[in-house]
Motif scaffolding. Structure first.
Motif, PDB file in Angstrom:
ATOM      1  N   SER A 155      38.835  43.979  24.718  1.00 49.96           N
ATOM      2  CA  SER A 155      37.484  44.217  25.232  1.00 49.96           C
ATOM      3  C   SER A 155      36.663  42.938  25.081  1.00 49.96           C
ATOM      4  CB  SER A 155      36.810  45.348  24.444  1.00 49.96           C
ATOM      5  OG  SER A 155      37.515  46.556  24.612  1.00 49.96           O
ATOM      6  N   LEU A 171      33.661  41.683  35.545  1.00 46.50           N
ATOM      7  CA  LEU A 171      34.876  40.972  35.153  1.00 46.50           C
ATOM      8  C   LEU A 171      35.888  40.962  36.296  1.00 46.50           C
ATOM      9  CD1 LEU A 171      36.126  39.653  32.548  1.00 46.50           C
ATOM     10  CD2 LEU A 171      37.296  41.844  32.188  1.00 46.50           C
ATOM     11  N   HIS A 172      36.368  39.772  36.645  1.00 47.33           N
ATOM     12  CA  HIS A 172      37.348  39.645  37.715  1.00 47.33           C
ATOM     13  C   HIS A 172      38.058  38.309  37.598  1.00 47.33           C
ATOM     14  CE1 HIS A 172      33.975  37.331  39.374  1.00 47.33           C
ATOM     15  NE2 HIS A 172      34.810  36.798  40.263  1.00 47.33           N
ATOM     16  N   LEU A 212      43.893  43.771  34.554  1.00 45.88           N
ATOM     17  CA  LEU A 212      42.565  44.369  34.427  1.00 45.88           C
ATOM     18  C   LEU A 212      42.670  45.879  34.542  1.00 45.88           C
ATOM     19  CD1 LEU A 212      40.544  41.899  36.665  1.00 45.88           C
ATOM     20  CD2 LEU A 212      40.004  42.423  34.284  1.00 45.88           C
ATOM     21  N   GLY A 235      37.249  48.023  32.590  1.00 47.12           N
ATOM     22  CA  GLY A 235      36.771  46.698  32.249  1.00 47.12           C
ATOM     23  C   GLY A 235      37.448  46.038  31.073  1.00 47.12           C
ATOM     24  N   ASN A 268      33.329  36.326  34.732  1.00 50.35           N
ATOM     25  CA  ASN A 268      32.468  37.497  34.892  1.00 50.35           C
ATOM     26  C   ASN A 268      31.789  37.471  36.259  1.00 50.35           C
ATOM     27  OD1 ASN A 268      30.380  35.622  34.636  1.00 50.35           O
ATOM     28  ND2 ASN A 268      29.831  36.242  32.556  1.00 50.35           N
TER      29      ASN A 268
END
Length: 490
Positions: free
Chosen positions: A409, A416-417, A443, A447, A476
């Protein structure tokens, strides 16, 4: 013919009366004074000489002390983008013109801060458009000194397409963004030197602390041991080449440190003369020269920050820095140096930008300085000026172990990507043996990121971007890159 003593006394008094009052080196035409805080103005004169400083409706007087030093403090002033005149009256009169009131930033470090705008990726477009007369820049000439100096060489320059090619690139892009958002004059004090370690930027008082002294001497000794080994290796290769020049390649002389790499000498020559000039903050890009012994860097870097705050008489002086970029030859030592930089965030009023997505794995001087300056500006805009923007990329928060999988986390992770739409890259996983292997990451809809490795059946530890260079793509929603981290030390 013997000159009467009365005439000699009269000549001596005339010489004293004609002595010039002198200003400290940052006070030149086109300068910028710091807004919203008391502004120290100082210099030298004859002992006992009366000195008056006048600026923006203020007039403050003092008397030079026995050593010929004098100082006054102008009361805090609001922003003023109209050039004004500052005068100093003693036995002589000094007149400085086109003085602005805005924000002043000290740009410190080594070559990546020194790197000029003309040698950057965006130079072809940035230079012709650099019509910003309210951005000012002063380059402090390189100088080493055994003891703290009071003089330095440099003069303030008004930003234009003709002058900006020589500005610090990181500083310019930082100033351009701040000026665009705040509309205030920005002054850049460019005082840095390529290839120099943190301990060279410490003042003498810092080494009165035993821990700092031990860290400085440890790094110096470690560095010179490595240099000696390199020179011995060079001698051996040179002898082999001399014996058989047709079949053996001639070696190159290894790098040797100059006098500028010793403790204290750069602070004495290039920072001490500038203090206590009023500053908004410091931006810093350095660490490459300490990556050979990252275990001492947290102590040394923290000492630089705290000692500069003392020198500039601003205990809460903001200090923002650039984490080392990706560079393949740096090896894992760079990862540990980055960790020391991150640990320094424990000090208050600090900030860090991550640039492991815009470095050059083959060049210690990445040319994309635009992103570096813009990200530093984000930190300043959010933390000093209250802008509602993100200034930090995804930052490790926690890990949950589930057999072969580790679920991670992050904070600062909205949106987030990955930059390329592929799976997250740059992760490594280890079992109980602590041996790390390349890992696969994915992913999740909530998240988080799940990480596994075919080489590890029971996962214990994970690392991210933990080398001189590992290809990474995790960002992000503001496209700020994830910070390197490891869990094997938590």
């Amino acid at each position: 013919m013997k000159i009467p003593s009365a005439i000699l006394v009269a000549l001596s008094l005339t010489a004293v009366a004609s002595a010039d009052v002198v200003l400290a080196p940052l006070f030149t035409d086109h300068g910028v004074l710091q807004r919203d805080q008391a502004v120290p103005v100082w210099g030298t004169a004859d002992a006992g000489e009366a000195v008056t400083v006048s600026f923006a409706g203020q007039s403050v007087s003092t008397t030079a002390d026995e050593a010929g030093k004098w100082r006054v403090d102008l009361a805090a002033m609001p922003v003023n983008a109209t050039g004004q005149t500052l005068t100093v009256n003693g036995h002589n009169t000094l007149t400085l013109t086109d003085i602005l009131v805005g924000d002043v930033w000290l740009c410190g470090g080594q070559s990546n801060m020194e790197w000029p705008l003309r040698n950057t990726t965006d130079a072809d477009t940035a230079i012709p458009s650099a019509n910003f007369p309210l951005i000012r820049h002063i380059k402090i000439e390189r100088r080493i000194a055994r003891d703290p100096l009071t003089t330095a060489t440099g003069s303030w320059t008004v930003c234009s397409p003709e002058t900006v090619p020589h500005f610090t690139a990181v500083g310019y892009y930082f100033a351009r963004q701040l000026h665009a958002e705040l509309g205030v004059p920005i002054g850049l004090v460019n005082s840095n030197w390529g290839g120099t370690p943190a301990e060279a930027w410490l003042p003498p008082a810092a080494l009165e602390d035993l821990d700092i002294l031990l860290a400085a001497t440890s790094h110096q000794a470690y560095s010179y041991t490595g240099i000696h080994a390199n020179l011995v290796n060079y001698q051996e290769k040179l002898a082999a080449w001399e014996a058989d020049p047709e079949n053996v390649e001639k070696p190159s002389m290894p790098w040797r440190p100059g006098a500028e790499n010793h403790s204290l000498v750069l602070n004495n020559g290039m920072i001490a003369p500038l203090a206590p000039y009023g500053l908004k903050g410091v931006i810093w890009y350095q660490g490459e020269a300490n990556a050979d012994q990252p275990e001492t860097y947290r102590t040394l870097f923290g000492a630089v920050i705290e000692s500069w705050r003392d020198q500039f008489e601003q205990p809460e002086l903001p200090f923002y820095w650039v984490q080392l970029a990706n560079w393949q030859p740096g090896g894992i030592g760079w990862a540990f140096l980055r960790e020391a930089q991150t640990q320094t965030l424990e000090l208050p009023h600090t900030g860090q930008v991550v640039i492991n997505d815009v470095g050059d794995p083959d060049d210690i001087h990445p040319r994309n300085k635009t992103a570096v300056g813009d990200r530093l500006a984000r930190v300043a805009l959010r933390r000093l000026h209250g802008f509602d923007i993100e200034d930090t990329g995804p930052t490790f928060a926690s890990a949950i172990l589930r057999d072969a999988t580790i679920e991670l986390s992050f904070t600062h992770a909205a949106g987030l990507h990955t930059t390329d739409g592929a799976a997250p890259k740059g992760f490594q996983v280890a079992g109980a043996d602590g041996v790390f292997h390349p890992a696969t990451a994915a992913l999740t809809p909530n998240g988080t990121i799940k990480v596994t490795s075919d080489a590890v059946s029971i996962a214990h530890f994970v690392r991210y971007a933990w080398d001189g260079h590992l290809e990474v793509n995790l960002v992000n929603g503001d496209d700020l890159p994830a910070a390197p981290f490891r869990t094997d030390r938590l």
